[in-house]
Design a protein around this motif. Structure first.
Motif, PDB file in Angstrom:
ATOM      1  N   VAL A  81      42.715  35.914  40.181  1.00 55.64           N
ATOM      2  CA  VAL A  81      41.830  35.959  39.009  1.00 55.64           C
ATOM      3  C   VAL A  81      40.409  35.545  39.386  1.00 55.64           C
ATOM      4  O   VAL A  81      39.425  36.165  38.949  1.00 55.64           O
TER       5      VAL A  81
ATOM      6  N   MET B  43      38.750  38.386  41.186  1.00 60.24           N
ATOM      7  CA  MET B  43      38.353  39.441  40.252  1.00 60.24           C
ATOM      8  C   MET B  43      37.063  39.081  39.520  1.00 60.24           C
ATOM      9  O   MET B  43      36.156  39.913  39.369  1.00 60.24           O
ATOM     10  N   LEU B  44      36.955  37.840  39.061  1.00 64.25           N
ATOM     11  CA  LEU B  44      35.768  37.416  38.326  1.00 64.25           C
ATOM     12  C   LEU B  44      34.527  37.417  39.214  1.00 64.25           C
ATOM     13  O   LEU B  44      33.436  37.833  38.794  1.00 64.25           O
TER      14      LEU B  44
ATOM     15  N   THR C 212      33.468  41.000  39.933  1.00 63.30           N
ATOM     16  CA  THR C 212      32.949  41.671  38.733  1.00 63.30           C
ATOM     17  C   THR C 212      31.611  41.094  38.281  1.00 63.30           C
ATOM     18  O   THR C 212      30.642  41.835  38.040  1.00 63.30           O
TER      19      THR C 212
ATOM     20  N   THR D  61      33.511  46.452  39.089  1.00 63.70           N
ATOM     21  CA  THR D  61      34.511  46.461  38.016  1.00 63.70           C
ATOM     22  C   THR D  61      35.850  47.059  38.464  1.00 63.70           C
ATOM     23  O   THR D  61      36.874  46.828  37.811  1.00 63.70           O
TER      24      THR D  61
ATOM     25  N   TRP E 165      39.261  45.037  38.807  1.00 63.01           N
ATOM     26  CA  TRP E 165      40.219  44.722  37.760  1.00 63.01           C
ATOM     27  C   TRP E 165      41.485  45.567  37.855  1.00 63.01           C
ATOM     28  O   TRP E 165      42.526  45.170  37.340  1.00 63.01           O
TER      29      TRP E 165
ATOM     30  N   GLY F  46      44.446  43.389  38.327  1.00 65.17           N
ATOM     31  CA  GLY F  46      45.285  43.362  37.133  1.00 65.17           C
ATOM     32  C   GLY F  46      46.747  43.632  37.451  1.00 65.17           C
ATOM     33  O   GLY F  46      47.643  43.004  36.885  1.00 65.17           O
TER      34      GLY F  46
ATOM     35  N   SER G 184      48.104  40.567  39.200  1.00 61.22           N
ATOM     36  CA  SER G 184      48.258  39.480  38.229  1.00 61.22           C
ATOM     37  C   SER G 184      49.479  39.698  37.346  1.00 61.22           C
ATOM     38  O   SER G 184      50.216  38.747  37.043  1.00 61.22           O
TER      39      SER G 184
END
Length: 204
Positions: free
Chosen positions: A78, A81-82, A85, A91, A94, A98, A101
């Motif tokens: 996570v 990803m942040l 992004t 992007t 994700w 995702g 995750s």
């Protein structure tokens, strides 16, 4: 020679006698201290049956070790990803993030149930290991075929006083890894399996 699945000494598995026989037990074994009470089975009628005998299970601390491990990996995914992004505008991160995750969250959810599906049984001629609910696996390892009994544990395992025991045989496909044993149970089980395996190989 027989190997009873219910040892006598509550602090260790009893050694074999000169005839290679393990005595009957009236007190609980170290193998069952701090473990789950019952092996979890699938609900379907076509499931692999447990059969007779005493099934030993994993230590309850094993669940916490698995939850913490999966939670740390989830936090890293996570965070990655942040960062990708927000800091770099990527992007697309994700999509794989995702998916990973979702798999990790599912793993965390089913871990307690999955851990209860593990079990092992000490029979007269072999050790039987079973695991799985959706995909079941049952392996019987003859005592006389065991070549190596290995205990390993990582930093997190040591923090919760658990270890995994690996049984190596001549055929790699029949090797078994029993995770989540207490340290005492792993050491006692290792010593007893080595004694019994040596007795079988020498034909006593």
């Amino acid at each position: 020679m027989t190997l009873n699945s219910e040892p006598t000494n509550p602090s260790s598995i009893p050694p074999t006698t000169t005839e290679g026989t393990v005595a009957e037990a009236s007190e609980p074994s170290v193998l069952d201290e701090g473990t789950f009470a019952r092996v979890k089975e699938p609900r379907g009628a076509s499931r692999l049956p447990l059969g007779d005998g005493t099934w030993h299970q994993l230590a309850r601390q094993y669940v916490w070790v698995q939850l913490i491990s999966s939670g740390l990996v989830l936090a890293i995914v996570v965070t990655a990803m942040l960062v990708l992004t927000l800091a770099f505008g990527q992007t697309w991160a994700w999509i794989p993030g995702g998916i990973i995750s979702a798999i990790l969250i599912w793993t965390i959810v089913i871990t307690p149930r999955q851990a209860r599906s593990y079990g092992y049984q000490l029979r007269k001629d072999d050790l039987v290991f079973r695991r799985g609910i959706l995909w079941q696996r049952v392996v019987a390892v003859p005592y006389g075929r065991m070549q190596l009994v290995d205990i390993t544990h990582g930093p997190l395992d040591r923090g919760f006083s658990i270890a995994q025991l690996k049984l190596v045989t001549a055929a790699a496909s029949t090797g078994v890894v029993i995770p989540g044993l207490t340290q005492q149970a792993a050491e006692s089980l290792r010593d007893t399996l080595i004694d019994v395996a040596e007795t079988r190989r020498t034909g006593l």
